[in-house]
Design a protein around this motif. Structure first.
Motif, mmCIF file in Angstrom:
data_model
loop_
_atom_site.group_PDB
_atom_site.id
_atom_site.type_symbol
_atom_site.label_atom_id
_atom_site.label_comp_id
_atom_site.label_asym_id
_atom_site.label_seq_id
_atom_site.Cartn_x
_atom_site.Cartn_y
_atom_site.Cartn_z
ATOM 1 N N ASP A 183 25.230 25.679 -42.274
ATOM 2 C CA ASP A 183 24.380 25.791 -41.081
ATOM 3 C C ASP A 183 25.161 25.686 -39.786
ATOM 4 O OD1 ASP A 183 21.844 25.793 -42.588
ATOM 5 O OD2 ASP A 183 22.415 23.732 -43.098
ATOM 6 N N ALA A 184 26.358 25.107 -39.838
ATOM 7 C CA ALA A 184 27.146 24.922 -38.621
ATOM 8 C C ALA A 184 28.599 24.688 -39.009
ATOM 9 C CB ALA A 184 26.626 23.730 -37.809
ATOM 10 N N ILE A 185 29.468 24.801 -38.010
ATOM 11 C CA ILE A 185 30.899 24.553 -38.165
ATOM 12 C C ILE A 185 31.295 23.495 -37.151
ATOM 13 C CG2 ILE A 185 33.218 25.558 -37.969
ATOM 14 C CD1 ILE A 185 31.875 28.314 -38.477
ATOM 15 N N LEU A 186 32.140 22.564 -37.548
ATOM 16 C CA LEU A 186 32.749 21.658 -36.581
ATOM 17 C C LEU A 186 34.235 21.981 -36.505
ATOM 18 C CD1 LEU A 186 32.357 19.349 -34.606
ATOM 19 C CD2 LEU A 186 32.961 17.746 -36.429
ATOM 20 N N THR A 187 34.696 22.223 -35.297
ATOM 21 C CA THR A 187 36.094 22.581 -35.085
ATOM 22 C C THR A 187 36.464 22.279 -33.640
ATOM 23 O OG1 THR A 187 37.721 24.372 -35.331
ATOM 24 C CG2 THR A 187 35.570 24.974 -34.451
ATOM 25 N N ASP A 188 37.713 22.463 -33.283
ATOM 26 C CA ASP A 188 38.113 22.342 -31.879
ATOM 27 C C ASP A 188 37.406 23.428 -31.073
ATOM 28 O OD1 ASP A 188 39.822 20.536 -33.020
ATOM 29 O OD2 ASP A 188 41.637 21.711 -32.682
ATOM 30 N N ASN A 189 37.001 23.087 -29.849
ATOM 31 C CA ASN A 189 36.304 24.085 -29.034
ATOM 32 C C ASN A 189 37.173 25.316 -28.762
ATOM 33 O OD1 ASN A 189 38.030 22.649 -27.317
ATOM 34 N ND2 ASN A 189 36.618 22.684 -25.596
ATOM 35 N N ALA A 190 38.481 25.121 -28.681
ATOM 36 C CA ALA A 190 39.372 26.257 -28.431
ATOM 37 C C ALA A 190 39.360 27.231 -29.615
ATOM 38 C CB ALA A 190 40.789 25.761 -28.169
ATOM 39 N N LEU A 191 39.319 26.698 -30.837
ATOM 40 C CA LEU A 191 39.229 27.545 -32.019
ATOM 41 C C LEU A 191 37.828 28.125 -32.155
ATOM 42 C CD1 LEU A 191 41.207 25.370 -34.580
ATOM 43 C CD2 LEU A 191 41.902 27.577 -33.676
ATOM 44 N N GLY A 192 36.820 27.295 -31.861
ATOM 45 C CA GLY A 192 35.438 27.765 -31.947
ATOM 46 C C GLY A 192 35.167 28.916 -30.998
ATOM 47 N N ALA A 193 35.767 28.875 -29.817
ATOM 48 C CA ALA A 193 35.581 29.962 -28.858
ATOM 49 C C ALA A 193 36.143 31.271 -29.415
ATOM 50 C CB ALA A 193 36.252 29.610 -27.532
ATOM 51 N N GLY A 194 37.250 31.190 -30.137
ATOM 52 C CA GLY A 194 37.810 32.387 -30.763
ATOM 53 C C GLY A 194 36.892 32.938 -31.841
ATOM 54 N N GLN A 195 36.259 32.050 -32.623
ATOM 55 C CA GLN A 195 35.341 32.505 -33.661
ATOM 56 C C GLN A 195 34.087 33.122 -33.043
ATOM 57 O OE1 GLN A 195 34.631 29.504 -36.652
ATOM 58 N NE2 GLN A 195 36.810 29.118 -36.936
ATOM 59 N N ALA A 196 33.597 32.534 -31.939
ATOM 60 C CA ALA A 196 32.441 33.109 -31.247
ATOM 61 C C ALA A 196 32.773 34.478 -30.672
ATOM 62 C CB ALA A 196 31.979 32.157 -30.143
ATOM 63 N N ALA A 197 34.033 34.678 -30.280
ATOM 64 C CA ALA A 197 34.440 35.993 -29.787
ATOM 65 C C ALA A 197 34.467 37.019 -30.916
ATOM 66 C CB ALA A 197 35.815 35.899 -29.122
ATOM 67 N N GLN A 198 34.757 36.562 -32.136
ATOM 68 C CA GLN A 198 34.761 37.471 -33.275
ATOM 69 C C GLN A 198 33.344 37.844 -33.710
ATOM 70 O OE1 GLN A 198 37.699 34.771 -35.339
ATOM 71 N NE2 GLN A 198 38.173 36.693 -36.350
ATOM 72 N N VAL A 209 27.541 30.661 -31.474
ATOM 73 C CA VAL A 209 27.818 30.114 -30.156
ATOM 74 C C VAL A 209 28.197 28.645 -30.272
ATOM 75 C CG1 VAL A 209 25.393 29.465 -29.759
ATOM 76 C CG2 VAL A 209 26.887 29.932 -27.793
ATOM 77 N N LEU A 210 29.032 28.159 -29.370
ATOM 78 C CA LEU A 210 29.321 26.736 -29.295
ATOM 79 C C LEU A 210 28.093 26.005 -28.773
ATOM 80 C CD1 LEU A 210 32.922 26.915 -27.802
ATOM 81 C CD2 LEU A 210 32.341 25.945 -30.028
ATOM 82 N N VAL A 211 27.731 24.879 -29.398
ATOM 83 C CA VAL A 211 26.559 24.113 -28.984
ATOM 84 C C VAL A 211 26.962 22.674 -28.687
ATOM 85 C CG1 VAL A 211 24.968 25.562 -30.289
ATOM 86 C CG2 VAL A 211 25.929 23.520 -31.372
ATOM 87 N N GLY A 212 26.133 22.001 -27.881
ATOM 88 C CA GLY A 212 26.473 20.647 -27.472
ATOM 89 C C GLY A 212 27.659 20.651 -26.545
ATOM 90 N N LYS A 213 28.335 19.519 -26.450
ATOM 91 C CA LYS A 213 29.517 19.393 -25.611
ATOM 92 C C LYS A 213 30.684 18.878 -26.444
ATOM 93 C CE LYS A 213 26.983 18.408 -21.338
ATOM 94 N NZ LYS A 213 26.796 17.434 -20.228
ATOM 95 N N PRO A 214 31.915 19.156 -26.022
ATOM 96 C CA PRO A 214 33.056 18.537 -26.724
ATOM 97 C C PRO A 214 32.934 17.023 -26.666
ATOM 98 C CG PRO A 214 33.780 20.260 -25.218
ATOM 99 C CD PRO A 214 32.343 20.023 -24.908
ATOM 100 N N PHE A 215 33.172 16.349 -27.786
ATOM 101 C CA PHE A 215 32.968 14.899 -27.831
ATOM 102 C C PHE A 215 34.247 14.130 -28.159
ATOM 103 C CE2 PHE A 215 31.881 16.703 -31.940
ATOM 104 C CZ PHE A 215 32.564 15.895 -32.837
ATOM 105 N N THR A 216 35.359 14.828 -28.213
ATOM 106 C CA THR A 216 36.657 14.156 -28.354
ATOM 107 C C THR A 216 37.633 14.800 -27.376
ATOM 108 O OG1 THR A 216 37.505 15.696 -30.036
ATOM 109 C CG2 THR A 216 36.301 13.762 -30.834
ATOM 110 N N THR A 217 38.736 14.125 -27.158
ATOM 111 C CA THR A 217 39.853 14.716 -26.426
ATOM 112 C C THR A 217 41.040 14.742 -27.364
ATOM 113 O OG1 THR A 217 39.068 13.892 -24.298
ATOM 114 C CG2 THR A 217 41.374 14.525 -24.433
ATOM 115 N N GLU A 218 41.528 15.931 -27.652
ATOM 116 C CA GLU A 218 42.631 16.091 -28.587
ATOM 117 C C GLU A 218 43.720 16.940 -27.952
ATOM 118 O OE1 GLU A 218 41.450 17.248 -32.494
ATOM 119 O OE2 GLU A 218 39.506 16.250 -32.327
#
Length: 342
Positions: free
Chosen positions: A255-270, A275-284
């Motif tokens: 139902d969903a994927i958890l990943t780094d937002n930078a990687l998730g943005a690439g998957q959303a572009a594909q 779409v990315l949902v919520g907000k980033p909740f860690t700093t990595e």
């Protein structure tokens, strides 16, 4: 199938966004080629241009590597603090020069980071550009690189076994990981965020919307650890590579994927249907990983990163960011500042 009447694609095929199948050059019809690579990738696929690692000039066995340096402080309050830059050659750098090639562990499945361009058949992306900059600084030629594609959960093993000199594969620096490998200074800042189909009931990590939901993460990733801490009631599926999660999301298996937002943005572009949902909740922070015994190589890579960041808006880092990541609108305007522990 996600209840839209669309026939499920064959296993191993990424479906392009329903409204954009014919308009995208790197996604759409060509993404199937990219994702086929994702599912077919083996733990250590040797790309053209270099000898087999561990033999004929490869990194060699554990006995050939220098003894491990002292571990960072046990309290680990600043894991991204690395060793100060130096251009002096030590044992690890000399081995690379004698071999005449840098051996780098990378991804070939993360769009915009490390992926095989279906139009050219070549590896490209933000991480690949950085690896070539390291090769140019150490060997004088950005093409003197042998790339090994490795799954997320094999990054540390590839370093410890001596298969690779470095790993540049969106690898977050963490207190657990610095006990096993050494890192450069941070070259990118990211954060964990959920990726879900548009209109999904999944809206965030801490709002209860993941309860009982099937969530995918790459095995050995920081996302897998965060799910264990923050979403114990979710049903977690782990896969070797991040892009395998997108395939499962498209097939309706999660139902969903958890990943780094930078990687998730690439998957959303594909696939524009997610779409990315919520907000980033860690700093990595991403770092270039190396064997803990290769102190001279760590310092040399940090010297390369110093030059890579220098120059403000015209720096090599900013040029690579504009080329690969600016369209993702991550709110980043500059590289992270380096931190040192010595």
């Amino acid at each position: 199938m996600r209840g839209n009447g669309r026939a499920a694609p064959a296993t191993g095929t990424v479906v392009a966004g329903r409204r954009h199948r014919t308009a995208r050059t790197v996604v759409g019809a060509t993404v199937a080629t990219l994702v086929t690579c994702a599912l077919a990738a083996v733990t250590a696929l040797l790309l053209p241009g270099g000898g087999a690692p561990g033999r004929n000039g490869g990194p060699g066995t554990a006995a050939a590597r220098p003894a491990a340096v002292a571990a960072p402080a046990a309290d680990c309050t600043d894991p991204e603090a690395s060793l100060r830059p130096s251009t002096a050659d030590g044992p690890a750098v000399r081995r690379i020069k004698e071999r005449g090639r840098l051996i780098a562990g990378v991804d070939q499945n993360s769009y915009r980071w490390g992926y095989r361009d279906p139009a050219t058949g070549k590896l490209d992306g933000f991480d690949i550009t950085l690896v070539r900059a390291i090769a140019k600084a150490v060997l004088g030629d950005p093409d003197k690189v042998t790339f090994l594609t490795i799954p997320t959960n094999q990054r540390i093993a590839a370093l410890k076994s001596g298969k690779v000199d470095i790993v540049a594969r969106t690898m977050s620096i963490s207190c657990d990981r610095i006990k096993e490998v050494a890192f450069s200074t941070a070259y990118f800042q990211a954060g964990q965020q959920l990726l879900a189909p548009k209109g999904s009931a999944v809206t965030g990590i801490d709002d209860g919307s993941l309860a009982g939901r099937r969530v995918c993460a790459a095995a050995g990733s920081t996302a897998e650890a965060e799910l264990a801490k923050r979403a114990a009631s979710a049903k977690v599926t782990t896969v070797p590579n991040q892009l395998d999660c997108l395939v499962r999301l498209q097939l309706g298996q999660v139902d969903a994927i958890l990943t780094d937002n930078a990687l998730g943005a690439g998957q959303a572009a594909q696939d524009p249907s997610v779409v990315l949902v919520g907000k980033p909740f860690t700093t990595e922070y991403y770092g270039v990983a190396m064997n803990r015994g290769a102190e001279d190589l760590v310092r040399r890579v940090n010297a390369v990163l110093d030059d890579y960041r220098a120059g403000g808006a015209s720096s090599p880092w900013m040029q690579a960011y504009r080329q690969w990541l600016a369209r993702a609108d991550l709110g980043i305007t500059a590289p992270p500042e380096p931190k040192y522990r010595d």
